[in-house]
Design a protein around this motif. Structure first.
Motif, PDB file in Angstrom:
ATOM      1  N   SER A 143       0.687  -1.190   0.007  1.00 51.31           N
ATOM      2  CA  SER A 143      -0.080   0.049   0.056  1.00 51.31           C
ATOM      3  C   SER A 143       0.983   1.054   0.076  1.00 51.31           C
ATOM      4  N   VAL A 144       0.375   2.170  -0.566  1.00 51.89           N
ATOM      5  CA  VAL A 144       0.889   3.658  -0.677  1.00 51.89           C
ATOM      6  C   VAL A 144      -0.035   4.751  -0.315  1.00 51.89           C
ATOM      7  N   PHE A 145       0.181   6.058  -0.301  1.00 55.73           N
ATOM      8  CA  PHE A 145      -0.751   7.025   0.169  1.00 55.73           C
ATOM      9  C   PHE A 145      -1.338   7.568  -1.041  1.00 55.73           C
ATOM     10  N   TRP A 146      -0.569   7.596  -2.285  1.00 59.05           N
ATOM     11  CA  TRP A 146      -0.837   8.535  -3.266  1.00 59.05           C
ATOM     12  C   TRP A 146      -0.890   7.555  -4.729  1.00 59.05           C
ATOM     13  N   GLU A 147      -1.579   8.063  -5.500  1.00 61.97           N
ATOM     14  CA  GLU A 147      -1.648   7.523  -6.973  1.00 61.97           C
ATOM     15  C   GLU A 147      -0.449   7.515  -7.560  1.00 61.97           C
ATOM     16  N   TYR A 148       0.323   8.798  -7.365  1.00 61.20           N
ATOM     17  CA  TYR A 148       1.464   8.928  -8.228  1.00 61.20           C
ATOM     18  C   TYR A 148       2.540   8.172  -7.847  1.00 61.20           C
ATOM     19  N   GLN A 149       2.348   7.642  -6.498  1.00 55.34           N
ATOM     20  CA  GLN A 149       3.501   6.805  -6.091  1.00 55.34           C
ATOM     21  C   GLN A 149       3.252   5.326  -6.560  1.00 55.34           C
ATOM     22  N   ARG A 150       1.916   5.063  -6.604  1.00 54.45           N
ATOM     23  CA  ARG A 150       1.527   3.741  -7.258  1.00 54.45           C
ATOM     24  C   ARG A 150       2.242   3.703  -8.647  1.00 54.45           C
ATOM     25  N   CYS A 151       1.954   4.907  -9.346  1.00 60.69           N
ATOM     26  CA  CYS A 151       2.262   4.900 -10.862  1.00 60.69           C
ATOM     27  C   CYS A 151       3.973   4.869 -10.875  1.00 60.69           C
ATOM     28  N   LYS A 152       4.325   5.582 -10.012  1.00 65.35           N
ATOM     29  CA  LYS A 152       5.738   5.435 -10.221  1.00 65.35           C
ATOM     30  C   LYS A 152       6.347   3.963 -10.000  1.00 65.35           C
ATOM     31  N   ALA A 153       6.080   3.411  -8.991  1.00 66.33           N
ATOM     32  CA  ALA A 153       6.527   1.927  -8.756  1.00 66.33           C
ATOM     33  C   ALA A 153       6.271   1.169 -10.113  1.00 66.33           C
ATOM     34  N   HIS A 154       5.172   1.496 -10.575  1.00 65.75           N
ATOM     35  CA  HIS A 154       4.715   0.694 -12.143  1.00 65.75           C
ATOM     36  C   HIS A 154       5.850   1.192 -12.930  1.00 65.75           C
ATOM     37  N   HIS A 155       6.149   2.656 -13.240  1.00 71.96           N
ATOM     38  CA  HIS A 155       6.953   2.915 -14.351  1.00 71.96           C
ATOM     39  C   HIS A 155       8.182   2.310 -14.077  1.00 71.96           C
ATOM     40  N   LEU A 156       8.851   2.355 -12.985  1.00 69.68           N
ATOM     41  CA  LEU A 156      10.197   1.897 -12.720  1.00 69.68           C
ATOM     42  C   LEU A 156      10.331   0.508 -13.277  1.00 69.68           C
ATOM     43  N   VAL A 157       9.276  -0.456 -12.597  1.00 71.90           N
ATOM     44  CA  VAL A 157       9.349  -1.805 -13.169  1.00 71.90           C
ATOM     45  C   VAL A 157       9.225  -1.943 -14.692  1.00 71.90           C
TER      46      VAL A 157
END
Length: 217
Positions: A115-129
């Protein structure tokens, strides 16, 4: 509505124009504004870029992604190598929380959990992978932690729509249930549809966005 042959030609031209993809590996068909992408690419990043390029072409009302990722010997990595490299990327990225994200890798397919607090964090993790060598697909199961009342979320989203240069706020309707946002209405392009979703996800407290916006009037 743009003729299907013209739409196909425009997408092929745009793919050819963008250096992030090899258009020789990608097939395009169009029927009634619904575009299907086929073919085989060597990285997940190229597959992702091809889809985004096609979505930005005027006249696209729907898109089916049937592109396959087939790794070359140069791009193959073990699941252990991918997992270790991904965790290292997360550790060194200041946007992501130091705790809360876990992952598993099976035959190059990465599943993100936690879990994360923000959608941009969720998207960032996806983008890195997404940009990692050896990754063939991603399941982003990261959850968001709600921390605002529904009426506050709705007001934040509506104000964001009003400020956005690419959106007509009168054409998009917002409904909030808990942290879940449902968007309805009509917009003239796929780009504006995506921008509405992006604006909704940017509001604090949003845990899910259901996009029911229709492209085309």
């Amino acid at each position: 509505m743009k003729p299907d042959l013209k739409l196909k030609q425009d997408i092929l031209a745009q793919l050819d124009f963008d250096p992030s993809v090899n258009p020789a590996h990608i097939g395009v068909t169009a029927q009634d504004g619904v575009v299907t992408l086929t073919g085989m690419v060597q990285t997940l990043s190229e597959k992702f870029n091809a889809v985004k390029i096609a979505e930005r072409v005027k006249g696209v009302r729907g898109l089916a992604d049937e592109i396959e990722v087939k790794l070359s010997n140069l791009h193959e990595r073990s699941d252990t190598d991918i997992a270790q490299a991904a965790l290292a990327l997360f550790k060194w990225d200041w946007i992501l929380p130091p705790e809360g994200i876990t992952l598993k890798v099976q035959q190059g397919w990465v599943t993100l959990e936690g879990s994360v607090f923000w959608e941009y964090q969720r998207c960032k993790a996806h983008h890195l992978v997404n940009n990692m060598i050896g990754v063939t697909g991603i399941s982003n199961n990261l959850k968001l932690k709600p921390h605002l009342e529904p009426n506050e979320i709705e007001n934040d989203i509506k104000r964001a729509f009003e400020r956005h240069a690419a959106l007509d706020s009168q054409q998009v309707n917002v409904k909030i249930v808990g942290g879940q946002v449902t968007l309805t209405g009509n917009v003239p392009s796929w780009f504006e549809r995506d921008e509405a979703v992006h604006a909704a996800w940017s509001a604090p407290g949003v845990t899910e966005v259901k996009n029911q916006i229709v492209v085309g009037y």
